[in-house]
Design an enzyme around this catalytic site. Structure first.
Site, PDB file in Angstrom:
ATOM      1  N   HIS A 133      89.984  18.963 -33.670  1.00 25.04           N
ATOM      2  CA  HIS A 133      89.662  19.877 -34.780  1.00 25.04           C
ATOM      3  C   HIS A 133      88.387  20.648 -34.405  1.00 25.04           C
ATOM      4  O   HIS A 133      87.490  20.108 -33.761  1.00 25.04           O
ATOM      5  CB  HIS A 133      89.443  19.080 -36.068  1.00 25.04           C
ATOM      6  CG  HIS A 133      89.320  19.960 -37.268  1.00 25.04           C
ATOM      7  ND1 HIS A 133      88.154  20.618 -37.575  1.00 25.04           N
ATOM      8  CD2 HIS A 133      90.222  20.316 -38.211  1.00 25.04           C
ATOM      9  CE1 HIS A 133      88.354  21.346 -38.678  1.00 25.04           C
ATOM     10  NE2 HIS A 133      89.598  21.175 -39.071  1.00 25.04           N
ATOM     11  N   SER A 135      92.128  27.834 -45.079  1.00 25.38           N
ATOM     12  CA  SER A 135      92.172  28.365 -46.453  1.00 25.38           C
ATOM     13  C   SER A 135      93.592  28.503 -47.007  1.00 25.38           C
ATOM     14  O   SER A 135      93.893  29.473 -47.711  1.00 25.38           O
ATOM     15  CB  SER A 135      91.413  29.699 -46.525  1.00 25.38           C
ATOM     16  OG  SER A 135      90.055  29.503 -46.203  1.00 25.38           O
ATOM     17  N   ASN A 144      94.198  17.324 -44.476  1.00 26.16           N
ATOM     18  CA  ASN A 144      93.036  16.863 -43.719  1.00 26.16           C
ATOM     19  C   ASN A 144      91.878  16.704 -44.699  1.00 26.16           C
ATOM     20  O   ASN A 144      91.262  17.683 -45.091  1.00 26.16           O
ATOM     21  CB  ASN A 144      92.705  17.905 -42.628  1.00 26.16           C
ATOM     22  CG  ASN A 144      91.437  17.554 -41.876  1.00 26.16           C
ATOM     23  OD1 ASN A 144      90.922  16.439 -41.983  1.00 26.16           O
ATOM     24  ND2 ASN A 144      90.926  18.512 -41.112  1.00 26.16           N
ATOM     25  N   LYS A 165      89.072  15.324 -44.199  1.00 29.37           N
ATOM     26  CA  LYS A 165      87.748  15.347 -43.540  1.00 29.37           C
ATOM     27  C   LYS A 165      86.928  14.148 -44.047  1.00 29.37           C
ATOM     28  O   LYS A 165      87.501  13.108 -44.339  1.00 29.37           O
ATOM     29  CB  LYS A 165      87.058  16.686 -43.779  1.00 29.37           C
ATOM     30  CG  LYS A 165      88.002  17.863 -43.448  1.00 29.37           C
ATOM     31  CD  LYS A 165      87.341  19.185 -43.364  1.00 29.37           C
ATOM     32  CE  LYS A 165      88.383  20.246 -43.023  1.00 29.37           C
ATOM     33  NZ  LYS A 165      87.817  21.557 -42.809  1.00 29.37           N
ATOM     34  N   GLU A 210      94.286  27.053 -35.927  1.00 30.26           N
ATOM     35  CA  GLU A 210      93.279  27.104 -36.986  1.00 30.26           C
ATOM     36  C   GLU A 210      92.162  28.074 -36.593  1.00 30.26           C
ATOM     37  O   GLU A 210      91.198  27.675 -35.907  1.00 30.26           O
ATOM     38  CB  GLU A 210      92.687  25.717 -37.210  1.00 30.26           C
ATOM     39  CG  GLU A 210      93.677  24.724 -37.765  1.00 30.26           C
ATOM     40  CD  GLU A 210      92.994  23.732 -38.697  1.00 30.26           C
ATOM     41  OE1 GLU A 210      93.442  23.602 -39.824  1.00 30.26           O
ATOM     42  OE2 GLU A 210      91.984  23.135 -38.294  1.00 30.26           O
ATOM     43  N   GLY A 242      87.771  26.851 -44.457  1.00 38.12           N
ATOM     44  CA  GLY A 242      86.815  26.614 -45.537  1.00 38.12           C
ATOM     45  C   GLY A 242      86.140  27.864 -46.062  1.00 38.12           C
ATOM     46  O   GLY A 242      85.152  27.778 -46.793  1.00 38.12           O
ATOM     47  N   GLU A 300      85.831  21.374 -36.002  1.00 45.53           N
ATOM     48  CA  GLU A 300      84.564  20.748 -36.417  1.00 45.53           C
ATOM     49  C   GLU A 300      84.105  19.727 -35.379  1.00 45.53           C
ATOM     50  O   GLU A 300      82.910  19.584 -35.121  1.00 45.53           O
ATOM     51  CB  GLU A 300      84.732  20.110 -37.810  1.00 45.53           C
ATOM     52  CG  GLU A 300      84.729  21.171 -38.890  1.00 45.53           C
ATOM     53  CD  GLU A 300      85.569  20.833 -40.115  1.00 45.53           C
ATOM     54  OE1 GLU A 300      85.911  19.659 -40.330  1.00 45.53           O
ATOM     55  OE2 GLU A 300      85.884  21.779 -40.864  1.00 45.53           O
TER      56      GLU A 300
HETATM   57  P1  PGA Z   1      90.556  24.503 -45.151  1.00 43.65           P
HETATM   58  O1  PGA Z   1      90.437  23.560 -43.851  1.00 43.65           O
HETATM   59  O2  PGA Z   1      91.947  24.392 -45.655  1.00 43.65           O
HETATM   60  O3  PGA Z   1      89.524  23.949 -46.104  1.00 43.65           O
HETATM   61  O4  PGA Z   1      90.230  25.895 -44.714  1.00 43.65           O
HETATM   62  C1  PGA Z   1      91.484  23.483 -42.909  1.00 43.65           C
HETATM   63  C2  PGA Z   1      91.100  22.550 -41.798  1.00 43.65           C
HETATM   64  O5  PGA Z   1      89.933  22.478 -41.416  1.00 43.65           O
HETATM   65  O6  PGA Z   1      91.976  21.844 -41.258  1.00 43.65           O
END
Ligand code: PGA
Length: 259
Positions: free
Chosen positions: A100, A215, A9, A11, A170, A176, A102
């Site tokens: 997601h 992560s 992903n 983003k 998630e 992140g 976000e």
């Molecule tokens: P990350 O993000 O691997 O940077 O923690 C995962 C995601 O948001 O799908």
């Protein structure tokens, strides 16, 4: 036996030229590994890079699938700024991330909207990657199970219990932050998700791939996927570097070929 699925992903990162460079690097890194068909690798770039990536993937017959990061549930019309399922399919997309955290948080997407998006994806022949996950305060309050069940109940309204879907667990506190869940916590949450899928798709729940995201790195990927119900990963930050995402693919591939 469910085939592991690793989804990148990106983003809102990578221009078209950066995406093409990334694909060339990744292909060099992973040549001969993914061809084995034991692991599915899916890239979810920004919309702008989908078609150019599709052209390269198709012309070089790469063993890589394309995914989008979002879609709208209508096929056409006065919906400024939105992208329809058919437009994605035409760009060679086969998966689409829906809900997601976000988007749920920053853009106030409700589970009802997310269910409509997933339903539109399925109707267009795309596989939705439905994201669910709890905040730290929900986890610390001991309410993770209830939260996941409520999110699934609302977001899975579209599901007929048999079309192909992917669910990504998630935990928001792990996204992140560099602080991944433990393998035991990832497995426990993914087992809750599978139990809930059984309520709607009794015969099919065991075929649904459930991913862990938050992560994930080349170092922790195989361990995080060691649980019986964890079938892959949704990778953000570490997927931006072709070498790191290739490292995750190799780690999972190695684990999978042993098992
Ligand atoms: P990350 O993000 O691997 O940077 O923690 C995962 C995601 O948001 O799908």
């Amino acid at each position: 036996m469910r085939k592991p699925l690793l989804a990148a992903n990106w983003k809102m990162n990578q221009t078209v030229s950066e995406s093409l460079d990334w694909l060339a690097d990744f292909n060099r890194e992973i040549a001969g590994v993914l061809n084995n068909k034991d692991v599915d690798a899916v890239f979810c770039p920004p919309f702008t890079a989908l078609y150019p990536l599709h052209q390269v993937i198709a012309s070089q017959k790469m063993d890589i699938c394309l995914g989008a990061q979002d879609l709208f549930w209508q096929e056409a019309g006065a919906f400024t700024g939105e992208i329809s399922p058919g437009m994605l399919a035409e760009c060679g997309v086969s998966y689409v991330i829906c809900g997601h955290s976000e988007r749920r948080t920053l853009l106030q997407e409700s589970s009802e909207m997310i269910s409509k998006k997933c339903g539109a994806a399925v109707a267009a022949g795309l596989v939705p990657i439905l994201c669910v996950g709890e905040t730290l305060s929900i986890r610390e309050g001991g309410l993770t199970q209830e939260w996941l069940e409520a999110q699934l109940y609302e977001s899975l309204d579209f599901w007929d219990g048999k079309s192909e879907i992917v669910v990504a667990y998630e935990p928001i506190w792990a996204i992140g932050t560099g602080q991944a869940a433990t393998a035991a916590d990832a497995e426990a949450a993914c087992a809750i998700i599978r139990d809930n899928l059984r309520e709607k798709g009794a015969g099919f729940a065991d075929q649904v791939r459930i991913l862990y995201g938050g992560s994930v790195t080349p170092e922790n990927a195989a361990e995080l996927m060691s649980g019986a119900n964890v079938d892959g990963a949704l990778v953000g930050g570490a997927s931006l570097k072709a070498a790191a995402f290739a490292g995750i693919c190799r780690a999972v591939f190695a684990e999978n070929s042993q098992g």
